[in-house]
Motif scaffolding. Structure first.
Motif, PDB file in Angstrom:
ATOM      1  N   MET A  25       0.592  -1.051   0.234  1.00  0.00           N
ATOM      2  CA  MET A  25      -0.059   0.353   0.017  1.00  0.00           C
ATOM      3  C   MET A  25       0.996   1.098  -0.121  1.00  0.00           C
ATOM      4  O   MET A  25       0.405   2.209  -0.820  1.00  0.00           O
ATOM      5  CB  MET A  25      -0.531   0.101   1.100  1.00  0.00           C
ATOM      6  CG  MET A  25      -1.738   0.868   1.521  1.00  0.00           C
ATOM      7  SD  MET A  25      -3.577   0.188  -0.574  1.00  0.00           S
ATOM      8  CE  MET A  25      -4.307   1.632   0.179  1.00  0.00           C
ATOM      9  N   ALA A  26       1.902   1.400   0.438  1.00  0.00           N
ATOM     10  CA  ALA A  26       2.986   2.388   0.480  1.00  0.00           C
ATOM     11  C   ALA A  26       3.376   2.594  -0.839  1.00  0.00           C
ATOM     12  O   ALA A  26       4.339   3.199  -0.818  1.00  0.00           O
ATOM     13  CB  ALA A  26       3.946   1.926   2.154  1.00  0.00           C
ATOM     14  N   PHE A  27       3.797   1.756  -1.351  1.00  0.00           N
ATOM     15  CA  PHE A  27       4.656   1.892  -2.712  1.00  0.00           C
ATOM     16  C   PHE A  27       3.549   2.519  -3.517  1.00  0.00           C
ATOM     17  O   PHE A  27       3.928   3.334  -4.158  1.00  0.00           O
ATOM     18  CB  PHE A  27       4.689   0.297  -2.808  1.00  0.00           C
ATOM     19  CG  PHE A  27       4.793   0.024  -4.429  1.00  0.00           C
ATOM     20  CD1 PHE A  27       6.518   0.361  -4.989  1.00  0.00           C
ATOM     21  CD2 PHE A  27       4.357  -0.378  -5.185  1.00  0.00           C
ATOM     22  CE1 PHE A  27       6.993   0.185  -6.460  1.00  0.00           C
ATOM     23  CE2 PHE A  27       4.728  -0.182  -6.491  1.00  0.00           C
ATOM     24  CZ  PHE A  27       5.687   0.212  -7.187  1.00  0.00           C
ATOM     25  N   GLN A  28       2.521   2.168  -3.632  1.00  0.00           N
ATOM     26  CA  GLN A  28       0.962   2.378  -4.589  1.00  0.00           C
ATOM     27  C   GLN A  28       1.157   3.858  -3.947  1.00  0.00           C
ATOM     28  O   GLN A  28       0.893   4.640  -4.892  1.00  0.00           O
ATOM     29  CB  GLN A  28      -0.133   1.703  -4.452  1.00  0.00           C
ATOM     30  CG  GLN A  28      -0.405   0.089  -5.128  1.00  0.00           C
ATOM     31  CD  GLN A  28       0.601  -0.160  -6.729  1.00  0.00           C
ATOM     32  OE1 GLN A  28      -0.276   1.275  -7.337  1.00  0.00           O
ATOM     33  NE2 GLN A  28       0.845  -1.175  -6.922  1.00  0.00           N
ATOM     34  N   THR A  29       0.902   4.615  -2.765  1.00  0.00           N
ATOM     35  CA  THR A  29       0.879   5.726  -2.300  1.00  0.00           C
ATOM     36  C   THR A  29       2.159   6.668  -2.928  1.00  0.00           C
ATOM     37  O   THR A  29       1.761   7.765  -3.676  1.00  0.00           O
ATOM     38  CB  THR A  29       1.008   5.870  -0.728  1.00  0.00           C
ATOM     39  OG1 THR A  29      -0.333   4.988  -0.500  1.00  0.00           O
ATOM     40  CG2 THR A  29       0.835   7.488  -0.139  1.00  0.00           C
ATOM     41  N   ALA A  30       3.269   6.078  -2.916  1.00  0.00           N
ATOM     42  CA  ALA A  30       4.927   6.851  -2.761  1.00  0.00           C
ATOM     43  C   ALA A  30       4.249   6.751  -4.755  1.00  0.00           C
ATOM     44  O   ALA A  30       5.122   8.330  -5.263  1.00  0.00           O
ATOM     45  CB  ALA A  30       5.835   5.881  -2.877  1.00  0.00           C
ATOM     46  N   LYS A  31       3.974   6.059  -5.642  1.00  0.00           N
ATOM     47  CA  LYS A  31       3.821   6.357  -6.904  1.00  0.00           C
ATOM     48  C   LYS A  31       2.399   7.749  -7.286  1.00  0.00           C
ATOM     49  O   LYS A  31       2.750   7.933  -8.097  1.00  0.00           O
ATOM     50  CB  LYS A  31       3.674   5.047  -6.954  1.00  0.00           C
ATOM     51  CG  LYS A  31       4.473   4.064  -7.898  1.00  0.00           C
ATOM     52  CD  LYS A  31       4.228   3.034  -9.255  1.00  0.00           C
ATOM     53  CE  LYS A  31       5.515   2.516  -9.562  1.00  0.00           C
ATOM     54  NZ  LYS A  31       5.442   1.509 -10.598  1.00  0.00           N
ATOM     55  N   ARG A  32       1.497   7.078  -6.649  1.00  0.00           N
ATOM     56  CA  ARG A  32       0.289   8.050  -7.079  1.00  0.00           C
ATOM     57  C   ARG A  32       1.392   9.735  -6.934  1.00  0.00           C
ATOM     58  O   ARG A  32       0.913  10.685  -7.350  1.00  0.00           O
ATOM     59  CB  ARG A  32      -0.602   7.528  -5.947  1.00  0.00           C
ATOM     60  CG  ARG A  32      -1.929   8.685  -6.416  1.00  0.00           C
ATOM     61  CD  ARG A  32      -3.072   7.853  -5.924  1.00  0.00           C
ATOM     62  NE  ARG A  32      -3.144   7.783  -4.285  1.00  0.00           N
ATOM     63  CZ  ARG A  32      -3.070   6.694  -3.268  1.00  0.00           C
ATOM     64  NH1 ARG A  32      -3.016   5.644  -3.873  1.00  0.00           N
ATOM     65  NH2 ARG A  32      -2.831   7.112  -1.983  1.00  0.00           N
ATOM     66  N   ASP A  33       1.499   9.099  -5.762  1.00  0.00           N
ATOM     67  CA  ASP A  33       2.135  10.627  -4.407  1.00  0.00           C
ATOM     68  C   ASP A  33       3.315  11.623  -6.329  1.00  0.00           C
ATOM     69  O   ASP A  33       3.086  12.640  -6.525  1.00  0.00           O
ATOM     70  CB  ASP A  33       2.840  11.140  -3.584  1.00  0.00           C
ATOM     71  CG  ASP A  33       1.731  10.805  -2.169  1.00  0.00           C
ATOM     72  OD1 ASP A  33       0.381  11.219  -2.664  1.00  0.00           O
ATOM     73  OD2 ASP A  33       2.034  10.738  -1.145  1.00  0.00           O
ATOM     74  N   LEU A  34       4.311  10.643  -6.645  1.00  0.00           N
ATOM     75  CA  LEU A  34       5.578  10.969  -6.937  1.00  0.00           C
ATOM     76  C   LEU A  34       4.194  11.807  -8.710  1.00  0.00           C
ATOM     77  O   LEU A  34       4.963  12.552  -9.625  1.00  0.00           O
ATOM     78  CB  LEU A  34       5.900   9.875  -7.498  1.00  0.00           C
ATOM     79  CG  LEU A  34       6.823  10.228  -8.386  1.00  0.00           C
ATOM     80  CD1 LEU A  34       7.847  11.751  -8.545  1.00  0.00           C
ATOM     81  CD2 LEU A  34       8.175   9.116  -8.381  1.00  0.00           C
TER      82      LEU A  34
END
Length: 209
Positions: free
Chosen positions: A1-10
């Protein structure tokens, strides 16, 4: 989930950065990147190439590359998004001519594309094979990771292609200066690395060296 959030934020951050770039800056960088790309031996020796067609704003233009490739007698394939078994997938189909390229109609993203009525009987890159693919992306890093737009079209296409037990094409990304990041882009196992990056200031990064 943290990975997807990082991608979305970027992606959100990159979208804001790219929207702030002027058309003049993108045009100048497109010219420099195209000149560098056309000088690459991998391009000059390629017979079959796939090229993304650029959005109206926020990415390097590939128009000069497409025109040069057609003039050089190369087989040029462009993306076509369609639904297959209820899933949206991307295939690469051959352009017939420069006239056809210039007559393409924009899709919902403003990208020139084939109509569904233009596909039947057209050469498919999956069957013909490719020597080189010009890759789009929202961001790239110095370890040759790529941040796509989140649909997974290119990663899925490359995975399908690799399953044909054929030699993989050379993957070249075109990157605006603002898209080449010092930080690492978060990726997972099925995200494909690219082989080289041509930057809008004329720089060339090669994973093999």
């Amino acid at each position: 989930m943290a990975f997807q959030t990082a991608k979305r934020d970027l992606r959100r951050r990159m979208r804001s950065t790219l929207q702030a770039l002027s058309a003049t800056a993108i045009s100048q960088q497109s010219s420099a990147a195209t000149t560098k790309f056309l000088s690459l031996a991998e391009y000059q020796n390629a017979k079959n190439i796939a090229v993304y067609l650029s959005m109206p704003s926020g990415e390097l233009s590939t128009t000069g590359i497409v025109k040069d490739a057609l003039e050089q007698g190369k087989n040029v394939y462009i993306p076509y998004i369609h639904t297959q078994e209820k899933t949206s997938v991307m295939d690469m189909f051959a352009l017939g001519s420069l006239t056809e390229f210039e007559s393409l109609q924009p899709d919902k993203w403003g990208i020139p594309s084939f109509l569904s009525t233009q596909i039947e009987g057209r050469q498919n890159a999956m069957e013909q094979g490719l020597d080189l693919i010009v890759m789009p992306g929202m961001a790239f890093d110095h370890e040759f990771r790529r941040l796509g737009h989140g649909k997974g079209y290119y990663d899925h296409f490359l995975t399908r292609y690799s399953n044909l037990t054929r030699k993989m094409p050379f993957l070249v990304a075109l990157s605006l200066q603002d898209q080449l990041l010092a930080e690492e882009i978060p990726v997972v196992e099925h995200d494909w690395l690219i082989d080289a990056i041509v930057v809008g200031d004329g720089r060339y990064l090669d994973r093999r060296v």
